[in-house]
Design a protein around this motif. Structure first.
Motif, PDB file in Angstrom:
ATOM      1  N   LYS B   2      49.183   2.426  86.104  1.00 12.54           N
ATOM      2  CA  LYS B   2      49.499   2.871  84.745  1.00 12.54           C
ATOM      3  C   LYS B   2      48.225   2.986  83.909  1.00 12.54           C
ATOM      4  CE  LYS B   2      54.312   1.564  84.537  1.00 12.54           C
ATOM      5  NZ  LYS B   2      55.367   0.888  83.811  1.00 12.54           N
ATOM      6  N   ASN B   3      48.410   3.340  82.637  1.00 11.84           N
ATOM      7  CA  ASN B   3      47.286   3.430  81.699  1.00 11.84           C
ATOM      8  C   ASN B   3      46.166   4.336  82.195  1.00 11.84           C
ATOM      9  OD1 ASN B   3      48.472   1.739  79.800  1.00 11.84           O
ATOM     10  ND2 ASN B   3      47.855  -0.065  80.966  1.00 11.84           N
ATOM     11  N   GLN B   4      46.530   5.410  82.827  1.00 17.02           N
ATOM     12  CA  GLN B   4      45.556   6.401  83.255  1.00 17.02           C
ATOM     13  C   GLN B   4      45.278   7.387  82.123  1.00 17.02           C
ATOM     14  OE1 GLN B   4      44.108   7.106  86.536  1.00 17.02           O
ATOM     15  NE2 GLN B   4      44.654   4.950  86.785  1.00 17.02           N
ATOM     16  N   TYR B   6      44.657  11.157  81.718  1.00 14.69           N
ATOM     17  CA  TYR B   6      44.835  12.345  82.562  1.00 14.69           C
ATOM     18  C   TYR B   6      43.850  13.442  82.177  1.00 14.69           C
ATOM     19  CZ  TYR B   6      48.692  10.398  85.066  1.00 14.69           C
ATOM     20  OH  TYR B   6      49.435   9.607  85.898  1.00 14.69           O
ATOM     21  N   PRO B  11      49.788  20.007  84.153  1.00 12.12           N
ATOM     22  CA  PRO B  11      50.005  19.060  83.070  1.00 12.12           C
ATOM     23  C   PRO B  11      48.835  18.084  82.927  1.00 12.12           C
ATOM     24  CG  PRO B  11      52.005  19.272  84.372  1.00 12.12           C
ATOM     25  CD  PRO B  11      50.948  20.056  85.060  1.00 12.12           C
ATOM     26  N   SER B  12      48.610  17.646  81.697  1.00 14.78           N
ATOM     27  CA  SER B  12      47.450  16.819  81.414  1.00 14.78           C
ATOM     28  C   SER B  12      47.830  15.740  80.399  1.00 14.78           C
ATOM     29  CB  SER B  12      46.336  17.716  80.875  1.00 14.78           C
ATOM     30  OG  SER B  12      45.111  17.026  80.829  1.00 14.78           O
ATOM     31  N   ALA B  13      46.817  15.079  79.855  1.00 15.15           N
ATOM     32  CA  ALA B  13      47.097  14.074  78.829  1.00 15.15           C
ATOM     33  C   ALA B  13      47.870  14.727  77.686  1.00 15.15           C
ATOM     34  CB  ALA B  13      45.793  13.490  78.311  1.00 15.15           C
ATOM     35  N   LEU B  14      48.854  14.013  77.164  1.00 16.19           N
ATOM     36  CA  LEU B  14      49.576  14.522  75.999  1.00 16.19           C
ATOM     37  C   LEU B  14      48.657  14.494  74.783  1.00 16.19           C
ATOM     38  CD1 LEU B  14      53.092  12.841  76.408  1.00 16.19           C
ATOM     39  CD2 LEU B  14      52.436  15.208  76.920  1.00 16.19           C
ATOM     40  N   ARG B  19      53.649  11.442  71.094  1.00 16.64           N
ATOM     41  CA  ARG B  19      54.616  10.348  71.168  1.00 16.64           C
ATOM     42  C   ARG B  19      55.298  10.115  69.814  1.00 16.64           C
ATOM     43  NH1 ARG B  19      54.414   6.066  75.722  1.00 16.64           N
ATOM     44  NH2 ARG B  19      56.120   4.767  75.024  1.00 16.64           N
ATOM     45  N   LEU B  22      57.630  12.957  69.034  1.00 14.36           N
ATOM     46  CA  LEU B  22      58.834  12.855  69.858  1.00 14.36           C
ATOM     47  C   LEU B  22      59.818  11.899  69.193  1.00 14.36           C
ATOM     48  CD1 LEU B  22      59.687  14.130  72.494  1.00 14.36           C
ATOM     49  CD2 LEU B  22      58.551  12.294  73.736  1.00 14.36           C
ATOM     50  N   LYS B  23      59.285  10.839  68.638  1.00 16.22           N
ATOM     51  CA  LYS B  23      60.129   9.877  67.933  1.00 16.22           C
ATOM     52  C   LYS B  23      60.771  10.547  66.706  1.00 16.22           C
ATOM     53  CE  LYS B  23      60.190   5.198  66.148  1.00 16.22           C
ATOM     54  NZ  LYS B  23      60.901   5.649  64.941  1.00 16.22           N
ATOM     55  N   GLN B 189      51.419  22.963  78.411  1.00 15.60           N
ATOM     56  CA  GLN B 189      50.974  21.712  79.048  1.00 15.60           C
ATOM     57  C   GLN B 189      49.479  21.699  79.350  1.00 15.60           C
ATOM     58  OE1 GLN B 189      52.784  23.994  80.539  1.00 15.60           O
ATOM     59  NE2 GLN B 189      52.211  24.306  82.672  1.00 15.60           N
ATOM     60  N   PRO B 195      54.482  18.273  76.948  1.00 13.84           N
ATOM     61  CA  PRO B 195      55.218  18.236  78.210  1.00 13.84           C
ATOM     62  C   PRO B 195      55.489  19.663  78.696  1.00 13.84           C
ATOM     63  CG  PRO B 195      56.274  16.811  76.575  1.00 13.84           C
ATOM     64  CD  PRO B 195      55.228  17.615  75.856  1.00 13.84           C
ATOM     65  N   PRO B 196      55.405  19.929  80.007  1.00 17.29           N
ATOM     66  CA  PRO B 196      55.659  21.287  80.506  1.00 17.29           C
ATOM     67  C   PRO B 196      57.109  21.723  80.288  1.00 17.29           C
ATOM     68  CG  PRO B 196      55.390  19.742  82.335  1.00 17.29           C
ATOM     69  CD  PRO B 196      55.064  18.990  81.074  1.00 17.29           C
TER      70      PRO B 196
END
Lengths: 359, 359
Positions: B2-4, B6, B11-14, B19, B22-23, B189, B195-196
């Motif tokens: 986890k905690n990568q 990207y 697809p890559s880092a958002l 986030r 999205l909320k 993306q 997100p794709p």
């Protein structure tokens, strides 16, 4: 107006576990990982297997993902029809499938029944040259359901034709015998309670063979979402394009939740919640079920015709925290449409039914 | 693991605000509301207007949404080509656009240059009968960029042809003069960090007229995602199908964030981060930039050829919390591919550059 319960017939209320699954998707980087990675292939495979189990899908059926059910209409016509198709039409969505065939230059035939009813299936004028029969199991615009027995009888009478079933707003509630149909499709934003942006296409080997046959004869079957391409990629738990991977992931998780609950339980609850709603409509002076024939009354999309403007009723219910749908198209102000999907609890449906009775 | 971070080329880092958006999308029921509602139309309109502002898109261009950029290849061919197209090919994605034209029965022509280079644009054998010229601005499979000046020169030499530009992994970094092209497309993306599941299609009036002309002559231009249908619905801030509404909402919000930051700043940072990465590749004994000609070196997708197996390097970096891409297709184990997108901070890029230098 926040904190609304969405009883709209799709998009609708999210399945009650979606928010949690969305969090786990973000935490495990579902939106960032490659669609060629082993992680993608593993959750793609799980989604397909979970769906296969939930729907009791036979081995000769494949599951493919598209952008929408609207897209699937086109892909069916492109892949499975050379010249002629036949359509049972009883509302806006069945009509749109018919129009799609026309737009693709096919000779499309239809039998039509008035909104709120279903076409009679005796004496259908289907010719040998009609290669595919499009049937809408649940017409979301009117709440009319063509009984499964009708579909099976059509199969018996016309075994050579491909049968395409629109179950956009009735799967997984409807318990289809897949040996008697050739392709079925649905959208995730209806009974599965997911964000829109994903169509799910179930196809058997006859459909794939037809597409391959068309391809061999140099006919246009599209490219990236043609059945041969989808099949080839699907075997590897992949998609031709970079897909809506969050949608595929979430669908797998929601289906897993549904499997834990049990499909029989979901069906039982759907029936009893539908009975509560129809009961309210029948008792009311303001509403009557739009679909009069009981055997055609949808269990998942309940449509009431209103003696007064439905816009006022909708506004009134919204103030009480409940959002229901208006009529579709010409019925905009004459109908209310209520989703009775797996995520809607008995308590929520009872609350809505109470509110309807008080109007 | 986890905690990568990207650094994969999509697809890559958002984008770092996704986030949170999205909320807010969930809190305001974006996934549940009708795509015919005023709320949908309002955020659709905002997304389109924000994009228009960010890209400085002229009034004769429209913005449409599809399921993917892969879909857009098909829609371009279906809508804008009667018989013949011409393609500049220098990698897997430009090749796939060419193959799409072939699959749709067009007489598709191409000029090809070896991977890591770009086709020379002098003396292109483009005939008057070639209706559309497909150019890949940024070939994501190799990290080769066709300079904008090349595209503008092609426009000058062939003013009657439609020019389609693949900017899948370079918008909004690339500052296109839209008066010199006819259609441009991208995926969310990549540089937009989403997100794709959404392709964005920019088209001018010439493309729409060509599609209408084809339709009048009874040619197949598809149906729900034909340019006339998209145009008609787009005027009302709507889509023909129930779309990926979350994707459209999130795109609008991320573009708003980019507008606040300023596109000039994003471009400046992209240039300086790219310089850091190319500098590391140039200094290294293990890597060399795969694209040798400096003017063809992509600023958003940096590809290094490796003296040792890239799989080992990728594994090694993963242990340090950084996920980069492998080579595409035949270059799988011979290349590394690194995304330098707006969400990747200078600090993250420096950390990656340091790690590369230590290999």
């Amino acid at each position: 107006m926040k904190n609304q319960i969405y009883f709209t017939p799709g998009p609708s209320a999210l399945y009650f576990t979606v928010r949690e699954h969305l969090k786990s998707a973000l935490d495990s980087n579902v939106a960032s990982i490659s669609h060629r990675s082993s992680f993608f292939k593993s959750f793609y495979g799980e989604t397909v297997e979970n769906l296969r189990t939930l729907l009791k899908l036979p081995d000769n059926f494949q599951i493919f993902f598209t952008g929408s059910a609207t897209e699937i209409w086109e892909r069916i016509i492109e892949n499975c029809v050379d010249k002629e198709s036949f359509h049972l039409v009883n509302g806006a969505f069945s009509e749109r499938f018919y129009k799609t065939a026309v737009a693709f230059g096919k000779e499309a035939h239809k039998v039509e029944s008035i909104a709120g009813s279903c076409p009679e299936i005796d004496n259908l004028m289907i010719a040998e040259t009609h290669e595919l029969i499009g049937i809408t199991h649940n017409e979301t615009s009117t709440g009319a359901t063509q009984p499964l027995e009708d579909i099976y009888k059509i199969r018996e009478a016309f075994p050579d034709q491909l049968i395409a079933v629109d179950a956009v707003s009735s799967l997984p509630y409807v318990n289809i015998d897949y040996s008697k149909v050739d392709t079925v499709y649905f959208s995730v934003q209806k009974c599965f309670g997911l964000p829109p942006g994903l169509g799910v296409w179930l196809v058997n080997d006859r459909c794939i063979e037809k597409a391959e046959n068309r391809m061999r004869r140099g006919k246009n079957i599209g490219y990236y979402h043609s059945l041969p391409t989808l099949y080839e990629k699907g075997l590897k738990n992949q998609t031709p394009e970079t897909p809506n991977s969050m949608g595929i992931y979430l669908l797998g998780k929601v289906v897993e939740d549904m499997l834990k609950k049990g499909i029989d339980q979901i069906r039982k609850e759907t029936n009893s919640k539908a009975a509560i709603l129809y009961n309210s409509l029948n008792k009311s002076d303001v509403f009557k079920p739009f679909v009069e024939e009981k055997r055609h009354q949808s269990k998942t999309v309940i449509v009431g015709k209103t003696a007064v403007s439905s816009a006022d009723i909708i506004q009134d219910l919204k103030k009480k925290g409940m959002t229901i749908g208006g009529g579709y198209g010409e019925f905009k102000d004459l109908h209310i449409r209520i989703a009775n999907f797996p995520t809607h609890s008995k308590e929520q449906i009872e609350m809505l039914a109470d509110a309807l009775e008080k109007i």
